[in-house]
Design a protein around this motif. Sequence first.
Motif, PDB file in Angstrom:
ATOM      1  N   VAL A   1       0.843  -1.202   0.000  1.00  0.00           N
ATOM      2  CA  VAL A   1       0.000   0.000   0.000  1.00  0.00           C
ATOM      3  C   VAL A   1       0.878   1.251   0.000  1.00  0.00           C
ATOM      4  O   VAL A   1       0.627   2.219  -0.732  1.00  0.00           O
ATOM      5  N   LEU A   2       1.920   1.209   0.819  1.00  0.00           N
ATOM      6  CA  LEU A   2       2.840   2.354   0.878  1.00  0.00           C
ATOM      7  C   LEU A   2       3.626   2.498  -0.419  1.00  0.00           C
ATOM      8  O   LEU A   2       3.876   3.625  -0.883  1.00  0.00           O
ATOM      9  N   LEU A   3       4.008   1.390  -1.033  1.00  0.00           N
ATOM     10  CA  LEU A   3       4.732   1.471  -2.307  1.00  0.00           C
ATOM     11  C   LEU A   3       3.859   2.106  -3.390  1.00  0.00           C
ATOM     12  O   LEU A   3       4.332   2.930  -4.188  1.00  0.00           O
ATOM     13  N   ARG A   4       2.581   1.746  -3.414  1.00  0.00           N
ATOM     14  CA  ARG A   4       1.682   2.344  -4.407  1.00  0.00           C
ATOM     15  C   ARG A   4       1.472   3.834  -4.121  1.00  0.00           C
ATOM     16  O   ARG A   4       1.381   4.645  -5.053  1.00  0.00           O
ATOM     17  N   ALA A   5       1.389   4.191  -2.839  1.00  0.00           N
ATOM     18  CA  ALA A   5       1.259   5.607  -2.484  1.00  0.00           C
ATOM     19  C   ALA A   5       2.505   6.379  -2.910  1.00  0.00           C
ATOM     20  O   ALA A   5       2.416   7.512  -3.422  1.00  0.00           O
ATOM     21  N   LEU A   6       3.677   5.775  -2.724  1.00  0.00           N
ATOM     22  CA  LEU A   6       4.923   6.412  -3.150  1.00  0.00           C
ATOM     23  C   LEU A   6       4.925   6.640  -4.660  1.00  0.00           C
ATOM     24  O   LEU A   6       5.311   7.718  -5.137  1.00  0.00           O
ATOM     25  N   ALA A   7       4.478   5.636  -5.417  1.00  0.00           N
ATOM     26  CA  ALA A   7       4.428   5.779  -6.877  1.00  0.00           C
ATOM     27  C   ALA A   7       3.503   6.920  -7.283  1.00  0.00           C
ATOM     28  O   ALA A   7       3.814   7.706  -8.201  1.00  0.00           O
ATOM     29  N   GLU A   8       2.375   7.046  -6.576  1.00  0.00           N
ATOM     30  CA  GLU A   8       1.439   8.133  -6.888  1.00  0.00           C
ATOM     31  C   GLU A   8       2.068   9.490  -6.606  1.00  0.00           C
ATOM     32  O   GLU A   8       1.926  10.440  -7.407  1.00  0.00           O
ATOM     33  N   LEU A   9       2.762   9.587  -5.481  1.00  0.00           N
ATOM     34  CA  LEU A   9       3.388  10.857  -5.127  1.00  0.00           C
ATOM     35  C   LEU A   9       4.501  11.233  -6.095  1.00  0.00           C
ATOM     36  O   LEU A   9       4.656  12.407  -6.458  1.00  0.00           O
ATOM     37  N   ARG A  10       5.276  10.244  -6.521  1.00  0.00           N
ATOM     38  CA  ARG A  10       6.346  10.531  -7.472  1.00  0.00           C
ATOM     39  C   ARG A  10       5.780  10.973  -8.823  1.00  0.00           C
ATOM     40  O   ARG A  10       6.341  11.862  -9.483  1.00  0.00           O
TER      41      ARG A  10
END
Length: 357
Positions: free
Chosen positions: A187-196
């Motif tokens: 979940v955090l990895l997907r959130a990181l991808a969205e932020l990037r």
Amino acid sequence: PYTTLFRSVACALDRARFEPHVLVTRHSGPLEATLQEHDVGYTILGRSRGFALSKLRRAHKVARESDVIHAHKLGSNMWGALLARTSRVPLVVVEPTFSGVRTRQRTFGYRYWIAPVTRCIICPSQRVATSLEEEGVRPELLRVIANGVSPDVAIPRAEARSELGLAPEGFVVGIVARLRTEKAHEVLLRALAELRKEGRELTLCIVGDGPREEALRRLAAELGVQEYIVWAGERRDAKRLAAAFDVGVICSDWEGLPVAALEILAAGVPIVATRVGALPLVIDDDAGLLVDIGDDHGLAAALCKLIDDPVLRRKMGERARARVHDEYSFDGMVTEFEQVYDEILGATPGKPVDASR
């Protein structure tokens, strides 16, 4: 973290009144050195798989020479119940968490095997206690003692970043958790991808190891965020390093009261966490932000809010540090454990246990 926590409890007990001895059913590890440093006795059974009569005899000998058996987590609590039966020594157990899903092993273990012989079942939150009551455990056996951590153990930000391999500057989101399914790192990895993708400049620091590391690394590569992640691995004293983060994250599917969260908050770092276990009570939207389980978009939005508002971050960090100091202190937790021992042994608080019994 829970193993480290209860190692610390053994080392912190009032030695004028209690003499701790740690029984490890499996193998040694990095915590052994701490027990030696604090002159805490210990026995390592070296159990691998299955049932070994010789190891049970060694454990029984340790139990028989004790006044109280204190076990922690379901597997060890099952062992504790067996030793309490064979040695007739009073038993205290700790159940640290609840997944939200009942299992036959947990129901049978607590209702029919552990509860009939234990004097007290300690839970870190009311939610965990309620789950055991729903399993059929008598409510009078249950006691809520919140996990506690020591304040002011975090080393300075620059030193912590250097130890973790992080750049001195830049926004860092940190997570301290075993790489297991329930911790939901994806979940955090997907959130990181969205932020990037939105152009946000940040680094994710993942502290911990575990069985999902390879799968998570593959997912990070697929999402194109591998270069923005520092895989810091397992750290013996992660609580020292919490000041390296600008924001901490707990994105688990379930928790009790995670020690890692308290350690991050104690360093004055706000947290974005899922609404699980006791986290809503600890954070309460003034020491961090809450999001729904599995909501990577919500997690990304919450992180955005804290990235964009350094004043809010600072205020939340101050409240976080004060709350842990006032309500979740390690010394207070140890004192409550000692009170449980006193009640079971019929001892007078503050005085040594009468060993002549």
